[in-house]
Design an enzyme around this catalytic site. Structure first.
Site, PDB file in Angstrom:
ATOM      1  N   ASP A  19     -11.578 -95.389  22.527  1.00 13.88           N
ATOM      2  CA  ASP A  19     -10.378 -95.474  23.369  1.00 13.88           C
ATOM      3  C   ASP A  19     -10.779 -95.053  24.786  1.00 13.88           C
ATOM      4  O   ASP A  19     -11.980 -94.897  25.087  1.00 13.88           O
ATOM      5  CB  ASP A  19      -9.203 -94.669  22.772  1.00 13.88           C
ATOM      6  CG  ASP A  19      -9.383 -93.167  22.874  1.00 13.88           C
ATOM      7  OD1 ASP A  19     -10.430 -92.699  23.399  1.00 13.88           O
ATOM      8  OD2 ASP A  19      -8.483 -92.436  22.433  1.00 13.88           O
ATOM      9  N   CYS A  55     -13.281 -91.190  20.326  1.00 14.09           N
ATOM     10  CA  CYS A  55     -12.013 -90.933  21.023  1.00 14.09           C
ATOM     11  C   CYS A  55     -12.156 -89.551  21.668  1.00 14.09           C
ATOM     12  O   CYS A  55     -13.283 -89.053  21.783  1.00 14.09           O
ATOM     13  CB  CYS A  55     -10.813 -91.051  20.086  1.00 14.09           C
ATOM     14  SG  CYS A  55     -10.763 -89.868  18.730  1.00 14.09           S
ATOM     15  N   THR A  58     -11.266 -86.306  20.830  1.00 15.30           N
ATOM     16  CA  THR A  58     -11.817 -85.274  19.937  1.00 15.30           C
ATOM     17  C   THR A  58     -12.634 -85.866  18.798  1.00 15.30           C
ATOM     18  O   THR A  58     -13.416 -85.158  18.162  1.00 15.30           O
ATOM     19  CB  THR A  58     -10.661 -84.495  19.275  1.00 15.30           C
ATOM     20  OG1 THR A  58      -9.825 -85.437  18.588  1.00 15.30           O
ATOM     21  CG2 THR A  58      -9.851 -83.734  20.308  1.00 15.30           C
ATOM     22  N   GLY A  59     -12.384 -87.109  18.487  1.00 15.49           N
ATOM     23  CA  GLY A  59     -12.993 -87.749  17.309  1.00 15.49           C
ATOM     24  C   GLY A  59     -12.073 -87.658  16.094  1.00 15.49           C
ATOM     25  O   GLY A  59     -12.301 -88.311  15.077  1.00 15.49           O
ATOM     26  N   HIS A 101     -26.340 -86.503   2.630  1.00 10.28           N
ATOM     27  CA  HIS A 101     -25.484 -86.198   1.474  1.00 10.28           C
ATOM     28  C   HIS A 101     -24.291 -87.136   1.308  1.00 10.28           C
ATOM     29  O   HIS A 101     -23.808 -87.317   0.199  1.00 10.28           O
ATOM     30  CB  HIS A 101     -24.954 -84.759   1.576  1.00 10.28           C
ATOM     31  CG  HIS A 101     -25.996 -83.734   1.285  1.00 10.28           C
ATOM     32  ND1 HIS A 101     -25.698 -82.407   1.052  1.00 10.28           N
ATOM     33  CD2 HIS A 101     -27.357 -83.828   1.185  1.00 10.28           C
ATOM     34  CE1 HIS A 101     -26.821 -81.736   0.821  1.00 10.28           C
ATOM     35  NE2 HIS A 101     -27.836 -82.575   0.915  1.00 10.28           N
ATOM     36  N   ARG A 145     -27.865 -86.838  -6.986  1.00 10.12           N
ATOM     37  CA  ARG A 145     -26.573 -86.205  -7.295  1.00 10.12           C
ATOM     38  C   ARG A 145     -25.480 -86.582  -6.296  1.00 10.12           C
ATOM     39  O   ARG A 145     -24.302 -86.620  -6.630  1.00 10.12           O
ATOM     40  CB  ARG A 145     -26.715 -84.691  -7.408  1.00 10.12           C
ATOM     41  CG  ARG A 145     -27.065 -83.993  -6.104  1.00 10.12           C
ATOM     42  CD  ARG A 145     -27.379 -82.521  -6.339  1.00 10.12           C
ATOM     43  NE  ARG A 145     -27.498 -81.772  -5.093  1.00 10.12           N
ATOM     44  CZ  ARG A 145     -28.577 -81.817  -4.304  1.00 10.12           C
ATOM     45  NH1 ARG A 145     -29.609 -82.581  -4.615  1.00 10.12           N
ATOM     46  NH2 ARG A 145     -28.626 -81.098  -3.192  1.00 10.12           N
ATOM     47  N   HIS A 146     -25.899 -86.886  -5.083  1.00  6.90           N
ATOM     48  CA  HIS A 146     -24.911 -87.253  -4.059  1.00  6.90           C
ATOM     49  C   HIS A 146     -24.324 -88.638  -4.329  1.00  6.90           C
ATOM     50  O   HIS A 146     -23.166 -88.895  -4.010  1.00  6.90           O
ATOM     51  CB  HIS A 146     -25.544 -87.193  -2.673  1.00  6.90           C
ATOM     52  CG  HIS A 146     -26.187 -85.872  -2.395  1.00  6.90           C
ATOM     53  ND1 HIS A 146     -25.467 -84.706  -2.314  1.00  6.90           N
ATOM     54  CD2 HIS A 146     -27.493 -85.533  -2.245  1.00  6.90           C
ATOM     55  CE1 HIS A 146     -26.302 -83.698  -2.095  1.00  6.90           C
ATOM     56  NE2 HIS A 146     -27.528 -84.167  -2.058  1.00  6.90           N
ATOM     57  N   ARG A 191     -21.414 -88.420  -6.644  1.00  6.56           N
ATOM     58  CA  ARG A 191     -20.194 -87.929  -5.972  1.00  6.56           C
ATOM     59  C   ARG A 191     -19.520 -89.043  -5.168  1.00  6.56           C
ATOM     60  O   ARG A 191     -18.294 -89.140  -5.132  1.00  6.56           O
ATOM     61  CB  ARG A 191     -20.539 -86.726  -5.090  1.00  6.56           C
ATOM     62  CG  ARG A 191     -20.954 -85.543  -5.950  1.00  6.56           C
ATOM     63  CD  ARG A 191     -21.691 -84.477  -5.204  1.00  6.56           C
ATOM     64  NE  ARG A 191     -22.161 -83.464  -6.146  1.00  6.56           N
ATOM     65  CZ  ARG A 191     -23.130 -82.595  -5.891  1.00  6.56           C
ATOM     66  NH1 ARG A 191     -23.713 -82.588  -4.709  1.00  6.56           N
ATOM     67  NH2 ARG A 191     -23.503 -81.721  -6.808  1.00  6.56           N
TER      68      ARG A 191
HETATM   69  C1  RB5 Z   1      -6.067 -89.596  23.767  1.00  4.88           C
HETATM   70  O1  RB5 Z   1      -5.510 -88.829  24.779  1.00  4.88           O
HETATM   71  C2  RB5 Z   1      -6.495 -88.702  22.607  1.00  4.88           C
HETATM   72  O2  RB5 Z   1      -5.361 -88.270  21.911  1.00  4.88           O
HETATM   73  C3  RB5 Z   1      -7.428 -89.464  21.677  1.00  4.88           C
HETATM   74  O3  RB5 Z   1      -8.537 -89.863  22.407  1.00  4.88           O
HETATM   75  C4  RB5 Z   1      -7.979 -88.681  20.501  1.00  4.88           C
HETATM   76  O4  RB5 Z   1      -8.516 -87.473  20.884  1.00  4.88           O
HETATM   77  C5  RB5 Z   1      -7.108 -88.590  19.325  1.00  4.88           C
HETATM   78  O5  RB5 Z   1      -7.450 -87.987  18.293  1.00  4.88           O
END
Ligand code: RB5
Length: 152
Positions: A8, A65, A67-68, A98, A132-133, A136
């Site tokens: 994004d 994004c 935070t991911g 794993h 083993r992985h 799972r």
């Molecule tokens: C966008 O502002 C932000 O919410 C997006 O990039 C992401 O971090 C969402 O999890």
């Protein structure tokens, strides 16, 4: 190996860096955007990449994004997708060894350029340990199928 990549607006700079790294590593890359700083919704881009991995069109994906977290949530809705949020090197390595992670998720507002590139280098070159992985992961597939057929 072909890698589909998407992000994004919070991941455009990191995506650019990673696309050139993949070119340098001679790994084929399918770039789904976004490419402009204009605000977009991460599920739209997460879906494009996750669909390709889930259908087997590509072997792996990379999503970015802020935070991911959002991209991880979206990607893991897709059957057969094992998306791992790895904002440091240890989880990047373990997610392959794993978990046989097939989508790497990065936080564009969390990791710097050089660390992100190192994470990608490790993630593309580390094999799955199996044994083993694998058992799972098989259980995860069974859960997925049970929910698909009978609901939760
Ligand atoms: C966008 O502002 C932000 O919410 C997006 O990039 C992401 O971090 C969402 O999890």
């Amino acid at each position: 190996m072909t890698i589909a990549i998407g992000c994004d607006h919070a991941g455009i700079e990191l995506k650019r860096e990673i696309v050139s790294l993949l070119q340098e590593l001679r790994i084929e890359c399918l770039d789904y955007g976004t490419d402009t700083p204009q605000s977009v919704d991460y599920p739209d881009f997460g879906e494009k990449v996750s669909k390709d991995v889930s259908s087997g069109k590509v072997e792996r994906g990379i999503l970015i994004c802020g935070t991911g977290i959002g991209m991880s949530i979206v990607a893991n809705k897709f059957p057969g997708v094992r998306a791992s949020l790895c904002n440091e090197l240890f989880t990047a390595k373990m997610s392959r060894l794993h978990n046989d992670a097939n989508i790497l998720v990065l936080g564009g507002r969390i990791v710097g350029r050089d660390l992100a590139k190192e994470i990608v280098r490790i993630w593309v070159s580390t094999p799955f340990e199996g044994e083993r992985h694998a058992k799972r992961l098989q259980k995860i597939t069974f859960i997925e199928r049970r929910i698909r057929d009978n609901g939760v």
